[in-house]
Design an enzyme around this catalytic site. Structure first.
Site, PDB file in Angstrom:
ATOM      1  N   ALA A  58     -37.052-118.152  75.938  1.00 26.21           N
ATOM      2  CA  ALA A  58     -36.579-117.562  77.481  1.00 26.21           C
ATOM      3  C   ALA A  58     -36.277-116.153  77.629  1.00 26.21           C
ATOM      4  CB  ALA A  58     -34.956-118.406  77.032  1.00 26.21           C
ATOM      5  N   GLY A 101     -37.851-121.393  73.732  1.00 23.36           N
ATOM      6  CA  GLY A 101     -37.357-122.053  74.776  1.00 23.36           C
ATOM      7  C   GLY A 101     -38.106-122.843  75.484  1.00 23.36           C
ATOM      8  N   GLU A 104     -39.196-125.685  72.795  1.00 22.36           N
ATOM      9  CA  GLU A 104     -38.280-126.602  74.012  1.00 22.36           C
ATOM     10  C   GLU A 104     -38.718-127.282  75.240  1.00 22.36           C
ATOM     11  OE1 GLU A 104     -35.371-123.684  72.675  1.00 22.36           O
ATOM     12  OE2 GLU A 104     -33.748-125.024  71.560  1.00 22.36           O
ATOM     13  N   GLU A 124     -35.758-117.324  67.939  1.00 23.18           N
ATOM     14  CA  GLU A 124     -34.560-117.190  67.642  1.00 23.18           C
ATOM     15  C   GLU A 124     -34.030-116.800  67.122  1.00 23.18           C
ATOM     16  OE1 GLU A 124     -35.842-120.425  68.334  1.00 23.18           O
ATOM     17  OE2 GLU A 124     -35.267-121.009  70.652  1.00 23.18           O
TER      18      GLU A 124
HETATM   19  C1  HXC Z   1     -39.016-111.556  78.812  1.00 21.15           C
HETATM   20  C2  HXC Z   1     -40.820-111.545  77.315  1.00 21.15           C
HETATM   21  C3  HXC Z   1     -40.666-112.525  76.627  1.00 21.15           C
HETATM   22  C4  HXC Z   1     -39.327-113.020  77.163  1.00 21.15           C
HETATM   23  C5  HXC Z   1     -42.857-111.550  76.658  1.00 21.15           C
HETATM   24  N1  HXC Z   1     -42.143-110.823  77.777  1.00 21.15           N
HETATM   25  N2  HXC Z   1     -42.019-112.560  75.933  1.00 21.15           N
HETATM   26  N3  HXC Z   1     -39.908-111.268  78.474  1.00 21.15           N
HETATM   27  N4  HXC Z   1     -38.360-112.895  77.471  1.00 21.15           N
HETATM   28  N5  HXC Z   1     -39.024-114.282  76.123  1.00 21.15           N
HETATM   29  C6  HXC Z   1     -42.635-109.767  77.756  1.00 21.15           C
HETATM   30  C7  HXC Z   1     -42.804-108.236  77.588  1.00 21.15           C
HETATM   31  O1  HXC Z   1     -41.596-107.694  77.211  1.00 21.15           O
HETATM   32  C8  HXC Z   1     -44.016-107.932  77.505  1.00 21.15           C
HETATM   33  O2  HXC Z   1     -43.427-107.329  78.603  1.00 21.15           O
HETATM   34  C9  HXC Z   1     -44.926-109.322  78.655  1.00 21.15           C
HETATM   35  O3  HXC Z   1     -44.202-110.018  78.347  1.00 21.15           O
HETATM   36  C10 HXC Z   1     -46.490-108.768  77.385  1.00 21.15           C
HETATM   37  O4  HXC Z   1     -45.645-109.123  76.099  1.00 21.15           O
HETATM   38  P1  HXC Z   1     -46.171-109.119  74.770  1.00 21.15           P
HETATM   39  O5  HXC Z   1     -45.168-109.077  73.308  1.00 21.15           O
HETATM   40  O6  HXC Z   1     -46.664-106.961  74.962  1.00 21.15           O
HETATM   41  O7  HXC Z   1     -47.539-109.536  74.858  1.00 21.15           O
HETATM   42  P2  HXC Z   1     -48.628-109.695  72.736  1.00 21.15           P
HETATM   43  O8  HXC Z   1     -47.812-108.085  72.895  1.00 21.15           O
HETATM   44  O9  HXC Z   1     -49.419-110.472  73.392  1.00 21.15           O
HETATM   45  O10 HXC Z   1     -47.164-110.801  72.429  1.00 21.15           O
HETATM   46  C11 HXC Z   1     -46.687-112.170  72.760  1.00 21.15           C
HETATM   47  C12 HXC Z   1     -45.614-112.893  71.971  1.00 21.15           C
HETATM   48  C13 HXC Z   1     -44.721-111.511  73.314  1.00 21.15           C
HETATM   49  C14 HXC Z   1     -45.604-113.122  70.316  1.00 21.15           C
HETATM   50  C15 HXC Z   1     -45.562-113.806  73.136  1.00 21.15           C
HETATM   51  O11 HXC Z   1     -44.082-111.125  73.932  1.00 21.15           O
HETATM   52  C16 HXC Z   1     -43.156-112.281  72.083  1.00 21.15           C
HETATM   53  O12 HXC Z   1     -42.698-112.207  70.876  1.00 21.15           O
HETATM   54  N6  HXC Z   1     -42.633-112.552  72.625  1.00 21.15           N
HETATM   55  C17 HXC Z   1     -40.849-113.400  72.889  1.00 21.15           C
HETATM   56  C18 HXC Z   1     -40.595-114.398  71.879  1.00 21.15           C
HETATM   57  C19 HXC Z   1     -39.690-114.935  71.626  1.00 21.15           C
HETATM   58  O13 HXC Z   1     -38.951-114.628  70.719  1.00 21.15           O
HETATM   59  N7  HXC Z   1     -39.056-115.990  72.252  1.00 21.15           N
HETATM   60  C20 HXC Z   1     -38.191-116.776  72.027  1.00 21.15           C
HETATM   61  C21 HXC Z   1     -36.983-116.185  72.934  1.00 21.15           C
HETATM   62  S1  HXC Z   1     -35.559-117.053  72.601  1.00 21.15           S
HETATM   63  P3  HXC Z   1     -43.584-105.770  79.374  1.00 21.15           P
HETATM   64  O14 HXC Z   1     -42.940-105.079  80.243  1.00 21.15           O
HETATM   65  O15 HXC Z   1     -43.517-105.360  78.360  1.00 21.15           O
HETATM   66  O16 HXC Z   1     -45.296-105.847  79.743  1.00 21.15           O
HETATM   67  C22 HXC Z   1     -35.471-118.078  73.567  1.00 21.15           C
HETATM   68  C23 HXC Z   1     -33.970-118.571  72.834  1.00 21.15           C
HETATM   69  C24 HXC Z   1     -34.188-120.781  73.787  1.00 21.15           C
HETATM   70  O17 HXC Z   1     -36.368-119.197  74.232  1.00 21.15           O
HETATM   71  C25 HXC Z   1     -32.531-121.277  73.573  1.00 21.15           C
HETATM   72  C26 HXC Z   1     -32.527-121.194  75.572  1.00 21.15           C
HETATM   73  C27 HXC Z   1     -32.020-120.707  76.229  1.00 21.15           C
END
Ligand code: HXC
Length: 252
Positions: A58, A101, A104, A124
């Site tokens: 998400a 997400g 999911e 999460e």
């Molecule tokens: C918003 C995101 C994002 C996300 C990545 N980005 N994931 N933006 N929401 N979920 C953005 C980063 O901020 C960054 O933006 C760009 O994408 C590239 O990401 P990097 O981190 O620089 O890339 P990398 O080092 O290759 O790492 C990849 C990654 C990491 C391991 C996937 O981005 C990461 O850990 N992302 C979050 C994953 C996460 O926690 N997902 C769960 C979300 S909660 P900029 O602007 O800096 O370039 C969820 C809840 C669901 O999903 C429940 C229902 C709603």
């Protein structure tokens, strides 16, 4: 009937944010899914992202400042469930990250194919929250309580190769997005070559197994099996077998 790949959605082409799942993305995805569902020529759907990400979850930036009242009153992410109401089978072709997400969303699909190096996970907990789009339920059903609990409580990542061993993924393939989409499309084309009526019924009864106990589930399956004797395609399929011919489905 044919199969279709959903990839070039404007919002799913958001490589900079690794296909973070925003509200706008879901409006667009649901519209595309609805169009496919209503198109009688489409017998199966493949949903994919890119080499780098199926979806990284998400959109954290979009939801960071959301309040409880907003989330609750607007029923935040309720629209994500549209995928689960489809009758057309959907195959997720996952390469790269399928986190939170994103994992999911893949689990809402009927079948998951992934690259061996795909990166699944429910991170999460690291954000001070929990899965909110069915992850705790679907992951637990797919791989069992202990493994699901470990992944959800630690936020550890999980490879496509491991996900296949544990039964979350139906097939883990060597290579990248192209290879996994090719495999998913071959399976989608095979599904689309069968009677639409039988495919819809088969999907329905398998899904019922997730909600019903074994006795009710078996009875439910038997009723649907009985109902298919009322379809033309059951007659066509069995007659073709007896005559050693290829069935020409009527989809009725
Ligand atoms: C918003 C995101 C994002 C996300 C990545 N980005 N994931 N933006 N929401 N979920 C953005 C980063 O901020 C960054 O933006 C760009 O994408 C590239 O990401 P990097 O981190 O620089 O890339 P990398 O080092 O290759 O790492 C990849 C990654 C990491 C391991 C996937 O981005 C990461 O850990 N992302 C979050 C994953 C996460 O926690 N997902 C769960 C979300 S909660 P900029 O602007 O800096 O370039 C969820 C809840 C669901 O999903 C429940 C229902 C709603």
């Amino acid at each position: 009937m044919s199969a279709v790949v959903l990839r070039n959605l404007r919002c799913l082409e958001s490589p900079k944010a690794l296909n973070a799942l925003s509200s706008a993305l879901f409006v667009e995805l649901n519209e595309a899914l609805k169009e496919c569902e209503e198109d009688s020529e489409i017998g199966a759907i493949v949903l994919t992202g890119s080499d780098k990400a199926f979806a990284a979850g998400a959109d954290i930036k979009e939801m960071a400042s959301l309040t409880f009242a907003e989330a609750y009153s607007k029923n935040f992410i309720a629209s994500w469930s549209f995928m689960s109401s489809l009758r057309t089978p959907v195959i997720a072709a996952v390469s790269g990250h399928a986190l939170g997400g994103g994992c999911e969303l893949a689990m809402m699909c009927d079948i998951i194919y992934a690259t061996k190096t795909a990166n699944f996970g429910q991170p999460e907990i690291k954000l001070g929250t929990i899965p909110g789009a069915g992850g705790s339920q679907r992951l637990t059903k797919a791989i069992g309580k202990s493994k699901a609990m470990e992944l959800i409580l630690t936020g550890n990542n999980y490879s496509g190769e491991q996900a296949e061993k544990d039964g979350l993924v139906a097939k883990a393939v060597e290579g990248g997005n192209k290879e996994v989409v090719d495999q998913a499309l071959a399976t989608a084309a095979k599904i689309a070559s069968y009677s639409r009526v039988a495919v819809v019924a088969a999907k329905e009864v398998v899904n019922k197994s997730q909600d019903l106990g074994i006795r009710e589930g078996v009875e439910y399956e038997r009723r649907i099996f009985h109902a298919l004797f009322g379809s033309q395609d059951q007659k066509i399929g069995m007659k073709a077998f007896a005559e050693k011919k290829k069935a020409e489905w009527s989809h009725s």
